[in-house]
Design an enzyme around this catalytic site. Structure first.
Site, PDB file in Angstrom:
ATOM      1  N   LYS A  15       7.301   5.655  -3.683  1.00  0.00           N
ATOM      2  CA  LYS A  15       8.771   5.683  -3.867  1.00  0.00           C
ATOM      3  C   LYS A  15       9.395   4.357  -3.450  1.00  0.00           C
ATOM      4  O   LYS A  15      10.287   3.831  -4.121  1.00  0.00           O
ATOM      5  CB  LYS A  15       9.393   6.815  -3.024  1.00  0.00           C
ATOM      6  CG  LYS A  15       8.904   8.209  -3.411  1.00  0.00           C
ATOM      7  CD  LYS A  15       9.434   9.270  -2.473  1.00  0.00           C
ATOM      8  CE  LYS A  15       8.858   9.205  -1.078  1.00  0.00           C
ATOM      9  NZ  LYS A  15       7.428   9.521  -0.970  1.00  0.00           N
ATOM     10  N   GLY A  39       7.289   6.528   5.497  1.00  0.00           N
ATOM     11  CA  GLY A  39       6.738   5.187   5.538  1.00  0.00           C
ATOM     12  C   GLY A  39       6.753   4.675   4.118  1.00  0.00           C
ATOM     13  O   GLY A  39       5.959   5.126   3.292  1.00  0.00           O
ATOM     14  N   GLN A 229       9.464  11.674   1.631  1.00  0.00           N
ATOM     15  CA  GLN A 229       8.513  12.787   1.483  1.00  0.00           C
ATOM     16  C   GLN A 229       8.376  13.187   0.001  1.00  0.00           C
ATOM     17  O   GLN A 229       8.590  12.350  -0.855  1.00  0.00           O
ATOM     18  CB  GLN A 229       8.922  13.980   2.366  1.00  0.00           C
ATOM     19  CG  GLN A 229       8.710  13.728   3.859  1.00  0.00           C
ATOM     20  CD  GLN A 229       9.822  12.946   4.544  1.00  0.00           C
ATOM     21  OE1 GLN A 229      10.969  13.281   4.396  1.00  0.00           O
ATOM     22  NE2 GLN A 229       9.479  11.921   5.286  1.00  0.00           N
ATOM     23  N   THR A 311       1.047   5.231   6.482  1.00  0.00           N
ATOM     24  CA  THR A 311       1.834   4.084   6.932  1.00  0.00           C
ATOM     25  C   THR A 311       2.357   4.334   8.346  1.00  0.00           C
ATOM     26  O   THR A 311       2.491   3.420   9.146  1.00  0.00           O
ATOM     27  CB  THR A 311       3.059   3.888   6.010  1.00  0.00           C
ATOM     28  OG1 THR A 311       2.665   4.172   4.680  1.00  0.00           O
ATOM     29  CG2 THR A 311       3.609   2.489   6.072  1.00  0.00           C
ATOM     30  N   VAL A 312       2.692   5.597   8.639  1.00  0.00           N
ATOM     31  CA  VAL A 312       3.297   5.929   9.931  1.00  0.00           C
ATOM     32  C   VAL A 312       2.225   6.175  10.985  1.00  0.00           C
ATOM     33  O   VAL A 312       2.312   5.680  12.099  1.00  0.00           O
ATOM     34  CB  VAL A 312       4.218   7.178   9.791  1.00  0.00           C
ATOM     35  CG1 VAL A 312       4.772   7.603  11.142  1.00  0.00           C
ATOM     36  CG2 VAL A 312       5.363   6.877   8.830  1.00  0.00           C
TER      37      VAL A 312
HETATM   38  P1  GDP Z   1       6.095   6.068  -0.404  1.00  0.00           P
HETATM   39  O1  GDP Z   1       6.066   6.751   0.914  1.00  0.00           O
HETATM   40  O2  GDP Z   1       6.269   7.012  -1.539  1.00  0.00           O
HETATM   41  O3  GDP Z   1       7.085   4.943  -0.471  1.00  0.00           O
HETATM   42  O4  GDP Z   1       4.648   5.420  -0.603  1.00  0.00           O
HETATM   43  P2  GDP Z   1       3.822   4.594   0.508  1.00  0.00           P
HETATM   44  O5  GDP Z   1       4.410   3.237   0.609  1.00  0.00           O
HETATM   45  O6  GDP Z   1       3.668   5.385   1.751  1.00  0.00           O
HETATM   46  O7  GDP Z   1       2.383   4.582  -0.159  1.00  0.00           O
HETATM   47  C1  GDP Z   1       2.162   4.011  -1.401  1.00  0.00           C
HETATM   48  C2  GDP Z   1       1.148   2.870  -1.236  1.00  0.00           C
HETATM   49  O8  GDP Z   1       0.700   2.467  -2.513  1.00  0.00           O
HETATM   50  C3  GDP Z   1       1.747   1.612  -0.618  1.00  0.00           C
HETATM   51  O9  GDP Z   1       0.728   0.934   0.065  1.00  0.00           O
HETATM   52  C4  GDP Z   1       2.203   0.820  -1.832  1.00  0.00           C
HETATM   53  O10 GDP Z   1       2.267  -0.583  -1.589  1.00  0.00           O
HETATM   54  C5  GDP Z   1       1.119   1.138  -2.806  1.00  0.00           C
HETATM   55  N1  GDP Z   1       1.485   1.171  -4.228  1.00  0.00           N
HETATM   56  C6  GDP Z   1       2.631   1.574  -4.822  1.00  0.00           C
HETATM   57  N2  GDP Z   1       2.484   1.559  -6.172  1.00  0.00           N
HETATM   58  C7  GDP Z   1       1.224   1.152  -6.416  1.00  0.00           C
HETATM   59  C8  GDP Z   1       0.452   0.951  -7.614  1.00  0.00           C
HETATM   60  O11 GDP Z   1       0.895   1.172  -8.731  1.00  0.00           O
HETATM   61  N3  GDP Z   1      -0.840   0.519  -7.435  1.00  0.00           N
HETATM   62  C9  GDP Z   1      -1.370   0.288  -6.203  1.00  0.00           C
HETATM   63  N4  GDP Z   1      -2.630  -0.122  -6.125  1.00  0.00           N
HETATM   64  N5  GDP Z   1      -0.681   0.484  -5.073  1.00  0.00           N
HETATM   65  C10 GDP Z   1       0.591   0.902  -5.197  1.00  0.00           C
HETATM   66  P1  IMO Z   2       6.940   9.401   2.770  1.00  0.00           P
HETATM   67  O1  IMO Z   2       8.436   9.301   2.682  1.00  0.00           O
HETATM   68  C1  IMO Z   2       3.473  11.954   3.390  1.00  0.00           C
HETATM   69  C2  IMO Z   2       3.940  15.268   6.222  1.00  0.00           C
HETATM   70  C3  IMO Z   2       3.181  15.235   7.540  1.00  0.00           C
HETATM   71  C4  IMO Z   2       2.995  16.713   7.772  1.00  0.00           C
HETATM   72  C5  IMO Z   2       4.299  17.318   7.264  1.00  0.00           C
HETATM   73  C6  IMO Z   2       5.338  17.571   8.353  1.00  0.00           C
HETATM   74  O2  IMO Z   2       6.281   8.175   3.272  1.00  0.00           O
HETATM   75  O3  IMO Z   2       6.380   9.900   1.475  1.00  0.00           O
HETATM   76  P2  IMO Z   2       6.895  16.008   9.803  1.00  0.00           P
HETATM   77  O4  IMO Z   2       6.580  14.918  10.769  1.00  0.00           O
HETATM   78  O5  IMO Z   2       7.773  15.577   8.687  1.00  0.00           O
HETATM   79  O6  IMO Z   2       7.429  17.241  10.473  1.00  0.00           O
HETATM   80  O7  IMO Z   2       5.474  16.430   9.179  1.00  0.00           O
HETATM   81  O8  IMO Z   2       4.817  16.385   6.333  1.00  0.00           O
HETATM   82  N1  IMO Z   2       4.787  14.088   5.958  1.00  0.00           N
HETATM   83  C7  IMO Z   2       4.509  13.157   5.041  1.00  0.00           C
HETATM   84  N2  IMO Z   2       3.444  13.011   4.226  1.00  0.00           N
HETATM   85  N3  IMO Z   2       4.507  11.104   3.297  1.00  0.00           N
HETATM   86  C8  IMO Z   2       5.587  11.247   4.078  1.00  0.00           C
HETATM   87  O9  IMO Z   2       6.696  10.482   3.923  1.00  0.00           O
HETATM   88  C9  IMO Z   2       5.615  12.286   5.027  1.00  0.00           C
HETATM   89  N4  IMO Z   2       6.503  12.695   5.950  1.00  0.00           N
HETATM   90  C10 IMO Z   2       5.987  13.802   6.507  1.00  0.00           C
HETATM   91  O10 IMO Z   2       1.966  14.549   7.411  1.00  0.00           O
HETATM   92  O11 IMO Z   2       1.958  17.196   6.952  1.00  0.00           O
HETATM   93 MG    MG Z   3       4.861   6.851   2.609  1.00  0.00          MG
END
Ligand code: GDP
Ligand code: IMO
Ligand code: MG
Length: 444
Positions: A15, A39, A229, A311-312
């Site tokens: 996202k 994260g 999330q 990430t977190v």
């Molecule tokens: P979010 O929580 O939905 O914002 O996603 P996160 O940042 O936690 O996890 C997504 C991970 O995938 C991060 O390390 C991004 O930099 C990476 N990412 C996002 N889009 C792509 C993609 O199209 N390809 C690859 N290889 N990585 C991506």
């Molecule tokens: P982003 O925004 C993935 C998961 C936790 C746990 C459950 C409840 O980066 O996509 P909490 O601490 O919210 O009470 O935990 O939700 N969880 C996530 N999993 N991405 C996240 O955020 C999350 N935020 C919480 O691992 O299973």
């Molecule tokens: Mg994330």
């Protein structure tokens, strides 16, 4: 106009990357739920930023708002702003007076309750991020929470703390038989949190979120809503009780900001889909790759290639094939006008590629998700196989556009468009902002 970005699966769909990509055309980026459990990664020209509470628009210098639906830990908020400043950004963050405050005792209780669940053999341990999210939303619903607005008035803050802290102390000491520490000392809490209140006020960070966004929109600003999330960890529409405690789904953009649903509903709602599946924490995952050694090796390859570690919390994420019933559910719940499919580069070069097209439950095939998590856990995926595609040059493909993607990858995407009856607006082929194939810009 507004654009809402929503996670379609279990979080971490990418996202942050999409908010960064399309946030370039927004004026204000608003988080509407969650807290520092999120994260969100933004990669700009090889520079990586991991954002937890500060809206991802910060990397582009946009105004970031934490809406009333968020839970805000001022300690981590100021820490994060400080880190971003050290890296040369100047985040302009506003916080809703109606947002609830994550207090130190919420974090403590989050840890204690998770521990108690784990010890109980009840199977209800969630694997939370330990950030105090659940206990803070509990206090919000229980009408005993502390709001950002309360930090601005030392007398109100003292009244709130004097009521709630003895209850939390009794929980820690009398129910769990543990020792209470500084996190349950009214004077220490009052001193620190009134100071946060002064700082928030002095830095001009506090807003009435609904009024603020109304005025910005009246002045012609475009607003982006950044979901945290994902749909399947939504407290109402997810795999309860293995969920977070807020509404990541699109309806949350209205209730979590004070912008009417007729406004957010006239805008675009884009679902972010990871091309496979990842999950941190407990709960069912019918398409999980954990059946045998071969599947585990495949999961491990995808995990390494996709950098699938939280990430977190740094936890390794569980990996599975794309789950299409889950996406049908997400499409309905969120009313998507389009989707963005990420991580097609991670799927490149695999020996096999499958999706969970449907489920089988008690001898019947079904296309959508059962509403109880226990039944969902009993579902067996009915797989469809797809042709694999070779590794490709992400930069060349992003430049060349959709037609430059391998044919097999386009077939995969077109299958999804067909099943979800929703167009693919963008395709992620790498983590960097530039490594995205954009077919439709939702702002136009
Ligand atoms: P979010 O929580 O939905 O914002 O996603 P996160 O940042 O936690 O996890 C997504 C991970 O995938 C991060 O390390 C991004 O930099 C990476 N990412 C996002 N889009 C792509 C993609 O199209 N390809 C690859 N290889 N990585 C991506
Ligand atoms: P982003 O925004 C993935 C998961 C936790 C746990 C459950 C409840 O980066 O996509 P909490 O601490 O919210 O009470 O935990 O939700 N969880 C996530 N999993 N991405 C996240 O955020 C999350 N935020 C919480 O691992 O299973
Ligand atoms: Mg994330």
């Amino acid at each position: 106009m507004t654009v809402t970005i929503v996670g379609s699966q279990l979080g971490d769909e990418g996202k942050g990357a999409l908010v960064d990509l399309w946030g370039g055309d927004a004026d204000v980026v608003v988080r509407y739920q969650g807290g520092d459990n999120a994260g969100h990664t933004v990669v700009e020209g090889g520079e990586e930023y991991a954002l937890s509470l500060v809206p991802s628009g910060a990397v582009r210098g946009k105004v970031g708002v934490l809406g009333n639906g968020c839970v805000v830990n001022p300690r981590t908020l100021f820490e994060e702003i400080g880190t971003l400043r050290e890296r040369g950004l100047d985040p302009d963050v506003r916080v809703a007076k109606r947002a609830h405050v994550i207090m130190p005792y919420h974090r403590r209780i989050d840890g204690i309750e998770e521990g108690a669940k784990a010890d109980s053999d009840s199977g209800v341990e969630v694997g939370t991020t330990g950030r105090g999210i659940g206990p803070t939303y509990e206090d919000k619903a229980g009408r005993r929470g502390v709001r950002i607005g309360d930090l601005l008035d030392p007398e109100v803050l003292r009244e709130r703390l004097e009521y709630v802290v003895p209850q939390k102390r009794a929980l820690v000491e009398d129910v769990y038989g543990l020792e209470a520490g500084e996190e349950l000392d009214v004077d220490a809490l009052h001193e620190e949190y009134a100071r946060f209140g002064r700082r928030l006020r002095e830095e001009g960070m506090v807003v009435n979120c609904s009024d603020f966004l109304y005025e910005r929109r009246e002045a012609g600003d475009d607003v982006m809503f950044e979901g945290a999330q994902g749909t399947l960890i939504d407290v109402d529409h997810g795999s309860y009780p293995y969920v977070t405690s807020s509404n990541p789904t699109a309806g949350g953009a209205a209730t979590g900001t004070g912008v009417g649903p007729t406004v957010t509903g006239r805008g675009e709602v884009v679902g972010v889909v990871k091309g496979y599946l990842s999950r941190v924490g407990e709960g069912p995952m019918p398409t999980e790759l954990d059946g045998d050694e071969r599947e585990e090796a495949l999961a491990s390859d995808i995990r390494e290639k996709g950098g699938e570690f939280g990430t977190v919390t740094g936890r390794p994420r569980r990996i599975g094939w794309l789950d299409v019933p889950m996406l049908r559910h997400a499409t309905r719940v969120n009313g998507y006008t389009g989707i963005a499919v990420n991580h097609l580069d991670v799927l490149a070069g695999l020996d096999e590629l499958k999706v969970g097209h449907a489920y089988e439950l008690e001898g019947e095939e079904r296309l959508s998700l059962p509403a109880t998590t226990e039944r969902w856990g009993e579902c067996e995926p009915v797989y469809r196989e797809f042709d694999t595609w070779e590794e490709f040059d992400a930069d060349a493909v992003s430049e060349g556009g959709y037609e430059a993607l391998p044919g097999a990858a386009r077939e995969y995407l077109e299958y999804l468009e067909d099943q979800l009856d929703t167009p693919v607006h963008a395709v992620g082929v790498g983590p960097d902002r530039e490594q995205t194939v954009v077919r439709t810009n939702p702002w136009t």
